[in-house]
Write a protein that holds these residues in place. Structure first.
Motif, PDB file in Angstrom:
ATOM      1  N   ILE A 161       0.830  -1.198   0.000  1.00  0.00           N
ATOM      2  CA  ILE A 161       0.000   0.000   0.000  1.00  0.00           C
ATOM      3  C   ILE A 161       0.862   1.246   0.000  1.00  0.00           C
ATOM      4  O   ILE A 161       0.609   2.199  -0.752  1.00  0.00           O
ATOM      5  N   ILE A 162       1.905   1.256   0.805  1.00  0.00           N
ATOM      6  CA  ILE A 162       2.805   2.414   0.860  1.00  0.00           C
ATOM      7  C   ILE A 162       3.515   2.596  -0.476  1.00  0.00           C
ATOM      8  O   ILE A 162       3.620   3.716  -0.995  1.00  0.00           O
ATOM      9  N   ARG A 163       3.965   1.505  -1.081  1.00  0.00           N
ATOM     10  CA  ARG A 163       4.633   1.592  -2.375  1.00  0.00           C
ATOM     11  C   ARG A 163       3.689   2.121  -3.448  1.00  0.00           C
ATOM     12  O   ARG A 163       4.026   2.999  -4.217  1.00  0.00           O
ATOM     13  N   ASP A 164       2.466   1.589  -3.478  1.00  0.00           N
ATOM     14  CA  ASP A 164       1.491   2.019  -4.470  1.00  0.00           C
ATOM     15  C   ASP A 164       1.089   3.480  -4.273  1.00  0.00           C
ATOM     16  O   ASP A 164       0.948   4.227  -5.235  1.00  0.00           O
ATOM     17  N   ALA A 165       0.909   3.883  -3.019  1.00  0.00           N
ATOM     18  CA  ALA A 165       0.554   5.280  -2.744  1.00  0.00           C
ATOM     19  C   ALA A 165       1.689   6.219  -3.135  1.00  0.00           C
ATOM     20  O   ALA A 165       1.454   7.306  -3.675  1.00  0.00           O
ATOM     21  N   SER A 166       2.916   5.808  -2.887  1.00  0.00           N
ATOM     22  CA  SER A 166       4.067   6.628  -3.278  1.00  0.00           C
ATOM     23  C   SER A 166       4.167   6.752  -4.790  1.00  0.00           C
ATOM     24  O   SER A 166       4.423   7.837  -5.320  1.00  0.00           O
ATOM     25  N   LEU A 167       3.953   5.662  -5.478  1.00  0.00           N
ATOM     26  CA  LEU A 167       3.980   5.695  -6.941  1.00  0.00           C
ATOM     27  C   LEU A 167       2.869   6.584  -7.489  1.00  0.00           C
ATOM     28  O   LEU A 167       3.098   7.390  -8.389  1.00  0.00           O
ATOM     29  N   TYR A 168       1.680   6.476  -6.930  1.00  0.00           N
ATOM     30  CA  TYR A 168       0.560   7.312  -7.365  1.00  0.00           C
ATOM     31  C   TYR A 168       0.866   8.784  -7.128  1.00  0.00           C
ATOM     32  O   TYR A 168       0.616   9.629  -7.991  1.00  0.00           O
ATOM     33  N   THR A 169       1.402   9.106  -5.958  1.00  0.00           N
ATOM     34  CA  THR A 169       1.724  10.497  -5.639  1.00  0.00           C
ATOM     35  C   THR A 169       2.797  11.037  -6.577  1.00  0.00           C
ATOM     36  O   THR A 169       2.679  12.164  -7.077  1.00  0.00           O
ATOM     37  N   ALA A 170       3.816  10.251  -6.841  1.00  0.00           N
ATOM     38  CA  ALA A 170       4.873  10.693  -7.754  1.00  0.00           C
ATOM     39  C   ALA A 170       4.312  10.920  -9.158  1.00  0.00           C
ATOM     40  O   ALA A 170       4.640  11.930  -9.805  1.00  0.00           O
ATOM     41  N   CYS A 171       3.471  10.027  -9.620  1.00  0.00           N
ATOM     42  CA  CYS A 171       2.868  10.199 -10.949  1.00  0.00           C
ATOM     43  C   CYS A 171       1.967  11.421 -10.999  1.00  0.00           C
ATOM     44  O   CYS A 171       1.926  12.129 -12.011  1.00  0.00           O
ATOM     45  N   ALA A 172       1.246  11.695  -9.912  1.00  0.00           N
ATOM     46  CA  ALA A 172       0.382  12.884  -9.876  1.00  0.00           C
ATOM     47  C   ALA A 172       1.213  14.156  -9.959  1.00  0.00           C
ATOM     48  O   ALA A 172       0.853  15.103 -10.674  1.00  0.00           O
ATOM     49  N   TYR A 173       2.355  14.198  -9.259  1.00  0.00           N
ATOM     50  CA  TYR A 173       3.225  15.378  -9.329  1.00  0.00           C
ATOM     51  C   TYR A 173       3.827  15.533 -10.724  1.00  0.00           C
ATOM     52  O   TYR A 173       3.905  16.644 -11.249  1.00  0.00           O
TER      53      TYR A 173
END
Length: 119
Positions: free
Chosen positions: A28-40
């Motif tokens: 979950i932490i990895r996926d959330a980090s990836l999502y946040t990075a892609c959003a930025y």
């Protein structure tokens, strides 16, 4: 008839696929980090494209472009829930066994959305 070893194989695979809470929280932490990075990255890309567009279009054409984008966002609302309501009605009347009436509703919906998409 299946023998016992064939039945046990899927059970063994299921036991191996069970994960612990630590594994799922790290996923979950990895996926959330990836999502946040892609959003930025997406936001920065949109900003850069906007700057390039403004540079090439100039002030007047940039305003026309912004107006065009605004109109296109409003046009996406033109069915006004007609498609979603029709899906509900078709399912309801099919469940009641009124196939002909459900078909008429579908035809009316396609005609209405088709006419509204022309304007």
């Amino acid at each position: 008839m299946q023998n016992v070893s064939e039945i046990k194989q899927p059970l063994n695979r299921m036991k191996q696929e069970i994960t612990t809470a630590e594994d799922s929280s790290s996923d979950i932490i990895r996926d959330a980090s990836l999502y946040t990075a892609c959003a930025y990255i997406y936001q920065l890309t949109i900003f850069a494209v906007g700057m390039v567009n403004k540079r090439f279009l100039g002030p007047e054409n940039a305003g026309i472009w912004a107006l065009f984008l605004m109109v296109m966002s409003y046009v996406s609302l033109h069915p006004l829930g007609l498609i979603d309501g029709t899906e509900r009605q078709i399912a309801f009347y099919r469940g009641m066994g009124k196939e002909n009436y459900a078909r008429r509703i579908k035809d009316n919906m396609f005609g209405t959305v088709g006419l509204s998409s022309i304007t």
